[in-house]
Enzyme design. Sequence first.
Site, PDB file in Angstrom:
ATOM      1  N   HIS A  69      27.049   9.028  34.286  1.00 55.72           N
ATOM      2  CA  HIS A  69      25.812   8.695  33.575  1.00 55.72           C
ATOM      3  C   HIS A  69      25.245   7.371  34.097  1.00 55.72           C
ATOM      4  CE1 HIS A  69      23.613   7.379  29.780  1.00 55.72           C
ATOM      5  NE2 HIS A  69      22.970   8.455  30.193  1.00 55.72           N
ATOM      6  N   HIS A  94      14.683   9.414  29.833  1.00 60.48           N
ATOM      7  CA  HIS A  94      15.265  10.752  29.907  1.00 60.48           C
ATOM      8  C   HIS A  94      14.238  11.866  29.877  1.00 60.48           C
ATOM      9  CE1 HIS A  94      18.693   8.317  28.422  1.00 60.48           C
ATOM     10  NE2 HIS A  94      19.385   9.131  29.186  1.00 60.48           N
ATOM     11  N   ARG A 168       9.728  -5.692  33.505  1.00 59.16           N
ATOM     12  CA  ARG A 168      10.878  -4.821  33.662  1.00 59.16           C
ATOM     13  C   ARG A 168      11.809  -5.075  32.463  1.00 59.16           C
ATOM     14  NH1 ARG A 168      14.155  -1.299  33.293  1.00 59.16           N
ATOM     15  NH2 ARG A 168      15.366  -0.455  35.003  1.00 59.16           N
ATOM     16  N   CYS A 215      11.779  -7.286  41.500  1.00 59.94           N
ATOM     17  CA  CYS A 215      12.819  -6.371  41.032  1.00 59.94           C
ATOM     18  C   CYS A 215      13.479  -5.726  42.247  1.00 59.94           C
ATOM     19  CB  CYS A 215      12.216  -5.300  40.132  1.00 59.94           C
ATOM     20  SG  CYS A 215      13.446  -4.162  39.488  1.00 59.94           S
ATOM     21  N   TYR A 351      22.299  -2.429  40.415  1.00 62.62           N
ATOM     22  CA  TYR A 351      21.842  -3.520  41.283  1.00 62.62           C
ATOM     23  C   TYR A 351      22.856  -3.877  42.369  1.00 62.62           C
ATOM     24  CZ  TYR A 351      18.282  -3.839  37.720  1.00 62.62           C
ATOM     25  OH  TYR A 351      17.271  -3.531  36.865  1.00 62.62           O
TER      26      TYR A 351
HETATM   27  N1  LIG Z   1      17.285  -9.978  28.597  1.00 61.67           N
HETATM   28  C1  LIG Z   1      16.805  -9.301  29.649  1.00 61.67           C
HETATM   29  N2  LIG Z   1      16.561  -9.959  30.792  1.00 61.67           N
HETATM   30  C2  LIG Z   1      16.080  -9.305  31.868  1.00 61.67           C
HETATM   31  C3  LIG Z   1      15.859  -7.907  31.835  1.00 61.67           C
HETATM   32  C4  LIG Z   1      16.106  -7.226  30.610  1.00 61.67           C
HETATM   33  O1  LIG Z   1      15.902  -6.024  30.482  1.00 61.67           O
HETATM   34  N3  LIG Z   1      16.583  -7.959  29.541  1.00 61.67           N
HETATM   35  N4  LIG Z   1      15.436  -7.266  32.989  1.00 61.67           N
HETATM   36  C5  LIG Z   1      15.747  -7.940  34.263  1.00 61.67           C
HETATM   37  C6  LIG Z   1      15.134  -7.362  35.437  1.00 61.67           C
HETATM   38  S1  LIG Z   1      15.922  -6.040  36.142  1.00 61.67           S
HETATM   39  C7  LIG Z   1      14.044  -7.931  36.058  1.00 61.67           C
HETATM   40  S2  LIG Z   1      13.444  -7.311  37.509  1.00 61.67           S
HETATM   41  C8  LIG Z   1      13.365  -9.107  35.475  1.00 61.67           C
HETATM   42  C9  LIG Z   1      11.904  -8.801  35.234  1.00 61.67           C
HETATM   43  O2  LIG Z   1      11.262  -9.890  34.661  1.00 61.67           O
HETATM   44  P1  LIG Z   1       9.780  -9.719  34.091  1.00 61.67           P
HETATM   45  O3  LIG Z   1       9.767  -8.569  33.136  1.00 61.67           O
HETATM   46  O4  LIG Z   1       9.404 -11.005  33.477  1.00 61.67           O
HETATM   47  O5  LIG Z   1       8.924  -9.412  35.303  1.00 61.67           O
HETATM   48  O6  LIG Z   1      13.941  -9.503  34.244  1.00 61.67           O
HETATM   49  C10 LIG Z   1      15.357  -9.416  34.198  1.00 61.67           C
HETATM   50  N5  LIG Z   1      15.827 -10.021  32.987  1.00 61.67           N
HETATM   51 MO   LIG Z   2      14.884  -5.487  38.113  1.00 63.52          MO
END
Ligand SMILES: Nc1nc2c(c(=O)[nH]1)N[C@H]1C(S)=C(S)[C@@H](COP(=O)(O)O)O[C@H]1N2
Ligand SMILES: [Mo]
Length: 496
Positions: A69, A94, A168, A215, A351
């Site tokens: 998953h 999903h 994101r 990202c 990642y």
């Molecule tokens: N707490 C938290 N931090 C996070 C995330 C999240 O989902 N929760 N997403 C991460 C990811 S994968 C990315 S690419 C960036 C995106 O930051 P933005 O939404 O400010 O562009 O935040 C990061 N920090």
């Molecule tokens: Mo990301």
Amino acid sequence: MKPRTLAVCYNAAAAQSCGPQAPTGLQAAQESTHIYTKEEVSSHTSPETGIWVTLGSEVFDVTEFVDLHPGGPSKLMLAAGGPLEPFWALYAVHNQSHVRELLAQYKIGELNPEDKVAPTVETSDPYADDPVRHPALKVNSQRPFNAEPPPELLTENYITPNPIFFTRNHLPVPNLDPDTYRLHVVGAPGGQSLSLSLDDLHNFPRYEITVTLQCAGNRRSEMTQVKEVKGLEWRTGAISTARWAGARLCDVLAQAGHQLCETEAHVCFEGLDSDPTGTAYGASIPLARAMDPEAEVLLAYEMNGQPLPRDHGFPVRVVVPGVVGARHVKWLGRVSVQPEESYSHWQRRDYKGFSPSVDWDTVDFDSAPSIQELPVQSAITEPRDGETVESGEVTIKGYAWSGGGRAVIRVDVSLDGGLTWQVAKLDGEEQRPRKAWAWCLWQLKAPVPPGQKELNIVCKAVDDGYNVQPDTVAPIWNLRGVLSNAWHRVHVYVSP
Ligand SMILES: Nc1nc2c(c(=O)[nH]1)N[C@H]1C(S)=C(S)[C@@H](COP(=O)(O)O)O[C@H]1N2
Ligand SMILES: [Mo]
């Protein structure tokens, strides 16, 4: 490799379709339909009994899928023995045809019609409190919210306006009260733990820097064209640039008594956004980067002169210049120094990059390092693929950036698919050596070769380590669709 547990069938009906050869759910589904009661389904909640779930009136044996998953086994286990709907309402990713097709392979039968009572689970929308977003954003997923600015807006400004900065999110956006907000910093042995209010953070020396966030999934849609990957279909817009202000992480860690003595240690961050199990978003960076004043890692409370918008981590987020977006933890709640990387799913099971031949059956997430600094990247934002441009002269625009503070030193642009190249003009803030945290915008005005009916425009950037982008996507394809940085190509028509 991960053990793949087979369903143990003790139910008479299931036994017919689930012999010692352990046929797939697909084979089972092709045979006559089995009917299961809700009670039978609810007794299948472990690898020993088999793990069953329902969607609508259909019953699935997902025992073998649990370890595969993408969101992690624990998330799927929440639904074991019952309906998927309440969880799919939370993780709307999903609701896509390929997910349904995948699930169809595990179908083992139908629910007893008498058991198809209205779902009793309250599916109140955990995203109801998410902020209102800018209509220009191209939405890749509404719940959780994931969106990118359209290319022509992306390079309109060197600093991306807050309302169209790509977003994101993995979870609902927490609604935090700035007055009661506290950042917990676990103290070093012999040091002191801190519980910092927003005012306390403002009392640290204030630093302001321009940093581009990208990202790892930026340009994933181009990888998907090679072969299916699991992830959101980002185009070229999962990247944006802002002016961030805040306290330096090294100053805050020093106050908690931390020093750079344990060079292999990591600084772990936890967000205040969490899933129904209470698991928070988390990630980590090496302590060496965190403690290095030259690395300029910030605990940011301001974005382009404003308090952070809710989508971008209000009231405090981490900004790790030159490092993949995933480590810039938003809604920061807790900081600790650990001997190992964060145990978060997003640090250890996502990642990471793999060889193109690695698939979901063979992937060993522990075998690859987590992505930190990103490779050199560039993309064309104007003209758009498929557009018709005027004959005479064409203006080509785009962005270029590299990770680790490496400056972009050149962007090459081709109008003929890469046979001949011209050098674009770079714009933007001065690129500080080893601290080129922000992108360059670039432009090329070029004559359209007379008689040309179509152009194959290509761009590629070079950073100050003379790293270049790979020419095609296929050799860098990976199952998660990360690190997509091949030459960017757009095909346009020339108006006669
Ligand atoms: N707490 C938290 N931090 C996070 C995330 C999240 O989902 N929760 N997403 C991460 C990811 S994968 C990315 S690419 C960036 C995106 O930051 P933005 O939404 O400010 O562009 O935040 C990061 N920090
Ligand atoms: Mo990301």
